[in-house]
Design an enzyme around this catalytic site. Structure first.
Site, PDB file in Angstrom:
ATOM      1  N   ASP A  32      -1.998   1.662   0.088  1.00 51.97           N
ATOM      2  CA  ASP A  32      -2.727   0.483  -0.386  1.00 51.97           C
ATOM      3  C   ASP A  32      -4.044   0.789  -1.080  1.00 51.97           C
ATOM      4  O   ASP A  32      -4.815  -0.125  -1.335  1.00 51.97           O
ATOM      5  CB  ASP A  32      -2.945  -0.510   0.772  1.00 51.97           C
ATOM      6  CG  ASP A  32      -4.194  -0.224   1.578  1.00 51.97           C
ATOM      7  OD1 ASP A  32      -4.501   0.962   1.802  1.00 51.97           O
ATOM      8  OD2 ASP A  32      -4.855  -1.191   1.979  1.00 51.97           O
ATOM      9  N   GLU A  33      -4.311   2.046  -1.393  1.00 50.19           N
ATOM     10  CA  GLU A  33      -5.585   2.299  -2.052  1.00 50.19           C
ATOM     11  C   GLU A  33      -5.520   3.492  -2.983  1.00 50.19           C
ATOM     12  O   GLU A  33      -4.700   4.392  -2.803  1.00 50.19           O
ATOM     13  CB  GLU A  33      -6.693   2.504  -1.027  1.00 50.19           C
ATOM     14  CG  GLU A  33      -6.562   3.772  -0.234  1.00 50.19           C
ATOM     15  CD  GLU A  33      -7.594   3.835   0.887  1.00 50.19           C
ATOM     16  OE1 GLU A  33      -8.717   4.254   0.631  1.00 50.19           O
ATOM     17  OE2 GLU A  33      -7.233   3.445   2.014  1.00 50.19           O
TER      18      GLU A  33
ATOM     19  N   ASP B 159      -8.684  -1.146  -2.945  1.00 59.88           N
ATOM     20  CA  ASP B 159      -8.034  -1.162  -1.624  1.00 59.88           C
ATOM     21  C   ASP B 159      -7.539  -2.577  -1.333  1.00 59.88           C
ATOM     22  O   ASP B 159      -8.280  -3.548  -1.455  1.00 59.88           O
ATOM     23  CB  ASP B 159      -9.053  -0.722  -0.560  1.00 59.88           C
ATOM     24  CG  ASP B 159      -8.420  -0.625   0.823  1.00 59.88           C
ATOM     25  OD1 ASP B 159      -7.966   0.465   1.195  1.00 59.88           O
ATOM     26  OD2 ASP B 159      -8.383  -1.659   1.525  1.00 59.88           O
TER      27      ASP B 159
HETATM   28  N1  DCP Z   1      -2.272   1.112   8.892  1.00 56.90           N
HETATM   29  C1  DCP Z   1      -1.543   1.544   9.986  1.00 56.90           C
HETATM   30  N2  DCP Z   1      -2.175   2.059  11.085  1.00 56.90           N
HETATM   31  C2  DCP Z   1      -3.530   2.147  11.111  1.00 56.90           C
HETATM   32  C3  DCP Z   1      -4.281   1.717  10.007  1.00 56.90           C
HETATM   33  C4  DCP Z   1      -3.614   1.195   8.906  1.00 56.90           C
HETATM   34  O1  DCP Z   1      -0.309   1.474   9.972  1.00 56.90           O
HETATM   35  N3  DCP Z   1      -4.139   2.634  12.182  1.00 56.90           N
HETATM   36  C5  DCP Z   1      -1.567   0.513   7.756  1.00 56.90           C
HETATM   37  C6  DCP Z   1      -1.583  -0.990   7.893  1.00 56.90           C
HETATM   38  C7  DCP Z   1      -2.615  -1.453   6.918  1.00 56.90           C
HETATM   39  C8  DCP Z   1      -2.533  -0.404   5.847  1.00 56.90           C
HETATM   40  O2  DCP Z   1      -2.184   0.803   6.510  1.00 56.90           O
HETATM   41  O3  DCP Z   1      -2.361  -2.758   6.429  1.00 56.90           O
HETATM   42  C9  DCP Z   1      -3.823  -0.234   5.096  1.00 56.90           C
HETATM   43  O4  DCP Z   1      -4.845   0.157   5.983  1.00 56.90           O
HETATM   44  P1  DCP Z   1      -6.340  -0.251   5.767  1.00 56.90           P
HETATM   45  O5  DCP Z   1      -7.153   0.640   6.619  1.00 56.90           O
HETATM   46  O6  DCP Z   1      -6.659  -0.286   4.315  1.00 56.90           O
HETATM   47  O7  DCP Z   1      -6.469  -1.705   6.415  1.00 56.90           O
HETATM   48  P2  DCP Z   1      -5.967  -3.101   5.899  1.00 56.90           P
HETATM   49  O8  DCP Z   1      -5.476  -3.049   4.494  1.00 56.90           O
HETATM   50  O9  DCP Z   1      -4.994  -3.645   6.883  1.00 56.90           O
HETATM   51  O10 DCP Z   1      -7.283  -3.982   6.001  1.00 56.90           O
HETATM   52  P3  DCP Z   1      -8.609  -3.986   5.058  1.00 56.90           P
HETATM   53  O11 DCP Z   1      -8.634  -5.343   4.455  1.00 56.90           O
HETATM   54  O12 DCP Z   1      -9.739  -3.779   5.985  1.00 56.90           O
HETATM   55  O13 DCP Z   1      -8.461  -2.893   4.056  1.00 56.90           O
HETATM   56 CA    CA Z   2      -6.723  -2.064   2.883  1.00 59.38          CA
HETATM   57 CA    CA Z   3      -6.641   1.435   2.820  1.00 60.48          CA
END
Ligand code: DCP
Ligand code: CA
Ligand code: CA
Length: 360
Positions: free
Chosen positions: A107-108, A13
């Site tokens: 992203d995962e 991720d």
């Molecule tokens: N995303 C979004 N709306 C949300 C959650 C996420 O548009 N409510 C998008 C933005 C994030 C991406 O999806 O960058 C990936 O979500 P993640 O939950 O994996 O969170 P992040 O990658 O931002 O942070 P982490 O480092 O905790 O994985």
């Molecule tokens: Ca992420």
């Molecule tokens: Ca994710």
């Protein structure tokens, strides 16, 4: 002697995905608290950089709240093309190691490396190498979790974030889940967690006090899943190229409904279920589809596409009503109503029209 049939699963991720891409592409933003999204007066934060998280800014938070928590927060417009490009890139890396790659979002992904293409001695080494290649080739960091099944691998990737690498060994798996607070279980949301606490369940060990039958009675189909994961058992396979294309909710009524007001009342309940699913799965799409099955089993669908992702109940209900109110139910009875949101933000990743139906 036959070796026990233990799988090697990696979950990767990306860290603060959208935010990290923005910081990478605009050096002025690097090291600063930024939020991607949140523009417009009803905007919410899609992604927060780790600098912003220190102030308590998180995904899905209304922009207004975020600004209060962090007055210097910089809001950045999302660039989905850039995220998709990175997403494709990391997927190509994954595919060099195994064909069994199952993306869950941009992203995962899960990777099954029980047998793999590179002749590496361990799954941990593969995960390390993949992380390094992602760093070298995209300039971004990812976190990796390694274990014997999807459930544990996913928890492991979150355990040591950001830039994490965490292994839950086969012989540690049971003890690990016993200690794990139920809030950390993938698939247990806030509502279920509250219900579990009322039953005296606060970790995996407590869950094991209940029989599968009791858990199913209390939590429905999911009960069986809880029963097994509390014993570190998750036999779901890594299914290549499966990505949720839509998220929906529907109801077949006990009797056919002929009164449009009653239909609309039922539709409201369905919309309420749907928004929960949208939030839980983070499946934000632009197209809303209403499905109607009549008493003679004839089925119609009507769709409407917005410019923005449907991510709050108000918008969802407004659209649902607009579609519904255009229909004429004279002399017709309805046996099923359903709503679904498609055209998801993550759509283009695989190009495969596969509909996922897992329940968590
Ligand atoms: N995303 C979004 N709306 C949300 C959650 C996420 O548009 N409510 C998008 C933005 C994030 C991406 O999806 O960058 C990936 O979500 P993640 O939950 O994996 O969170 P992040 O990658 O931002 O942070 P982490 O480092 O905790 O994985
Ligand atoms: Ca992420
Ligand atoms: Ca994710």
């Amino acid at each position: 002697m036959m070796l026990p049939n233990i799988r090697k699963i990696i979950h990767i991720d990306m860290d603060a995905f959208f935010a990290s891409v923005e910081q990478r592409d605009n050096p002025e933003l690097s090291g600063k608290p930024i939020a991607v999204g949140g523009l417009g007066n009803r905007g919410v934060v899609a992604a927060a950089s780790y600098e912003a998280r220190k102030y308590g800014v998180f995904s899905a938070m209304p922009a207004k709240t975020a600004k209060k928590k962090c007055p210097f927060l910089i809001f950045v417009k999302p660039r989905f093309e850039a995220y998709k490009q990175v997403s494709n890139h990391i997927r190509q890396i994954f595919l060099e190691y195994t064909d069994l790659v199952e993306p869950l979002s941009l992203d995962e992904a899960y990777l099954d490396v029980t047998t793999h293409k590179k002749g590496k001695p361990s799954a941990t080494l593969i995960a390390k190498e993949i992380k390094q290649r992602i760093k070298d080739e995209t300039g971004l960091t990812a976190s990796a979790g390694i274990s014997i099944n999807k459930f544990l691998a996913k928890i492991a990737s979150d355990y040591d974030k950001p830039n994490g690498l965490f292994l839950i060994k086969p012989d540690e798996a049971k003890a690990f889940v016993e200690e794990l607070p139920i809030e950390k279980f993938f698939g247990i949301g806030k509502v279920t967690a509250r219900k579990m606490h009322k039953l005296g369940i606060s970790n995996g060990k407590d869950l094991k006090n209940f029989t599968e039958f009791e858990l199913i009675r209390k939590f429905g189909k999911q009960g069986s899943y809880y029963y097994h994961i509390s014993r570190a058992i998750d036999s779901r396979e890594v299914k290549p190229d499966r990505l949720r294309k839509s998220v929906g909710a529907e109801n077949t009524f006990e009797y056919d409904i002929d009164n449009p007001d009653e239909m609309k009342q039922q539709l409201l309940l369905i919309a309420q279920t749907l928004i929960k699913r949208i939030e839980k799965s983070k499946s934000f799409g632009k197209t809303l589809t209403l499905k109607i099955k009549f008493s003679d089993f004839k089925q119609i669908t009507r769709s409407k596409t917005e410019k923005f992702e449907i991510n709050d109940f108000e918008t969802l209900w407004k659209l649902s009503s607009e579609i519904f109110d255009l229909l004429d139910f004279t002399n017709r009875k309805v046996r099923l109503l359903g709503l679904s949101v498609s055209n998801l933000q993550y759509d283009n990743i695989t190009g495969q029209p596969v509909q996922l139906t897992f329940n968590f």
